[in-house]
Design a protein around this motif. Structure first.
Motif, PDB file in Angstrom:
ATOM      1  N   ARG A  47       0.832  -1.203   0.000  1.00 29.81           N
ATOM      2  CA  ARG A  47       0.000   0.000   0.000  1.00 29.81           C
ATOM      3  C   ARG A  47       0.870   1.257   0.000  1.00 29.81           C
ATOM      4  N   PHE A  48       0.472   2.251  -0.779  1.00 27.52           N
ATOM      5  CA  PHE A  48       1.155   3.538  -0.741  1.00 27.52           C
ATOM      6  C   PHE A  48       1.024   4.158   0.644  1.00 27.52           C
ATOM      7  N   ASP A  73       0.898  13.811  -1.065  1.00 27.60           N
ATOM      8  CA  ASP A  73       0.428  12.935  -2.143  1.00 27.60           C
ATOM      9  C   ASP A  73      -0.902  12.305  -1.757  1.00 27.60           C
ATOM     10  N   LYS A  74      -1.779  12.184  -2.721  1.00 32.25           N
ATOM     11  CA  LYS A  74      -3.100  11.608  -2.488  1.00 32.25           C
ATOM     12  C   LYS A  74      -3.089  10.109  -2.795  1.00 32.25           C
ATOM     13  N   VAL A  75      -3.805   9.356  -1.979  1.00 29.94           N
ATOM     14  CA  VAL A  75      -4.016   7.930  -2.222  1.00 29.94           C
ATOM     15  C   VAL A  75      -5.528   7.698  -2.213  1.00 29.94           C
ATOM     16  N   TYR A 120       5.796   7.242  -7.307  1.00 30.22           N
ATOM     17  CA  TYR A 120       4.734   7.991  -6.634  1.00 30.22           C
ATOM     18  C   TYR A 120       4.915   7.819  -5.135  1.00 30.22           C
ATOM     19  N   CYS A 121       4.516   8.797  -4.372  1.00 29.19           N
ATOM     20  CA  CYS A 121       4.686   8.771  -2.903  1.00 29.19           C
ATOM     21  C   CYS A 121       6.141   8.496  -2.520  1.00 29.19           C
ATOM     22  N   GLY A 122       7.066   8.976  -3.327  1.00 30.86           N
ATOM     23  CA  GLY A 122       8.476   8.787  -3.036  1.00 30.86           C
ATOM     24  C   GLY A 122       8.982   7.384  -3.238  1.00 30.86           C
ATOM     25  N   VAL A 123       8.189   6.522  -3.902  1.00 34.64           N
ATOM     26  CA  VAL A 123       8.556   5.121  -4.106  1.00 34.64           C
ATOM     27  C   VAL A 123       8.671   4.830  -5.599  1.00 34.64           C
ATOM     28  N   GLU A 124       9.776   4.240  -5.991  1.00 33.48           N
ATOM     29  CA  GLU A 124       9.871   3.711  -7.348  1.00 33.48           C
ATOM     30  C   GLU A 124       9.270   2.304  -7.325  1.00 33.48           C
ATOM     31  N   TYR A 125       8.334   2.054  -8.223  1.00 30.46           N
ATOM     32  CA  TYR A 125       7.659   0.758  -8.229  1.00 30.46           C
ATOM     33  C   TYR A 125       7.497   0.256  -9.657  1.00 30.46           C
TER      34      TYR A 125
END
Length: 198
Positions: A103-104, A110-112, A158-163
């Protein structure tokens, strides 16, 4: 013939419309024999991992999908369910890809869920998506993401995560974004999948 798996998930119609625009013969089905006999299979959808996996297990679709030998394209939740485990409901998934779904955690406002256009950065091991797709933008709608791993062929952040934006392993292909809602670049990705031969 392209079989689009009907498994009680939302938003499948947009995939059917995209295939109609391209002019590809297709059928929406949950019939195991039809899916097994198809030239290629698309596994799309929007929904919750726990309830969707329950339906897939009860209908035998989990084992069927895992056993397919023709090219299979998982889209959005379809991609996530092809992975090993999802934090959404803490549920084991189909397990084609060993990657896990997380989960983000929002940062910097940032919006989830993540809703909107984000880029697709192709990895060096990509061998099925056209090179002109690199760094183009596709449409995403999701609260969970797939961690990167050996099967990652494209990434985004997104949200500071590379995925993982896209995965590929053997005859299984997958995209976190919605190619059917991603204008010309999305249509190109669908055409690239339809052109694979393995």
């Amino acid at each position: 013939m392209i079989a689009v798996i009907d498994y009680n998930a939302g938003n499948i119609r947009s995939v059917l419309y995209a295939l109609e625009r391209i002019g590809v013969e297709h059928v929406l089905t949950s019939d195991h024999d039809v899916i097994r006999a198809a030239d290629k299979v698309i596994f799309p959808g929007v929904g919750a991992a726990e309830s969707t996996m329950k339906h897939l297990n009860e209908t035998g679709l989990t084992e069927l999908i895992r056993s397919l030998k023709q090219p299979v394209f998982g889209i959005c939740v379809g991609m996530q369910l092809l992975c090993s485990h999802s934090e959404e409901g803490d549920v084991p998934c189909i397990g084609v890809f060993p990657e896990r779904v997380k989960r983000f955690r929002p940062v910097n406002g940032d919006k989830v869920p993540h809703m909107g256009w984000n880029n697709v950065k192709l990895s060096a091991n990509n061998n099925w998506v056209s090179k002109e797709v690199d760094n183009d933008f596709c449409y995403y709608v999701h609260s969970y993401y797939v961690e990167t791993g050996a099967d990652t062929v494209a990434t985004t952040e997104y949200c500071g995560v590379e995925y993982a934006a896209m995965l590929q392993k053997d005859n299984f292909y997958a995209a976190q974004f919605h190619p059917e809602k991603s204008a010309a670049v999305g249509e190109q990705i669908i055409r690239d999948f339809l052109a694979v031969d393995n």
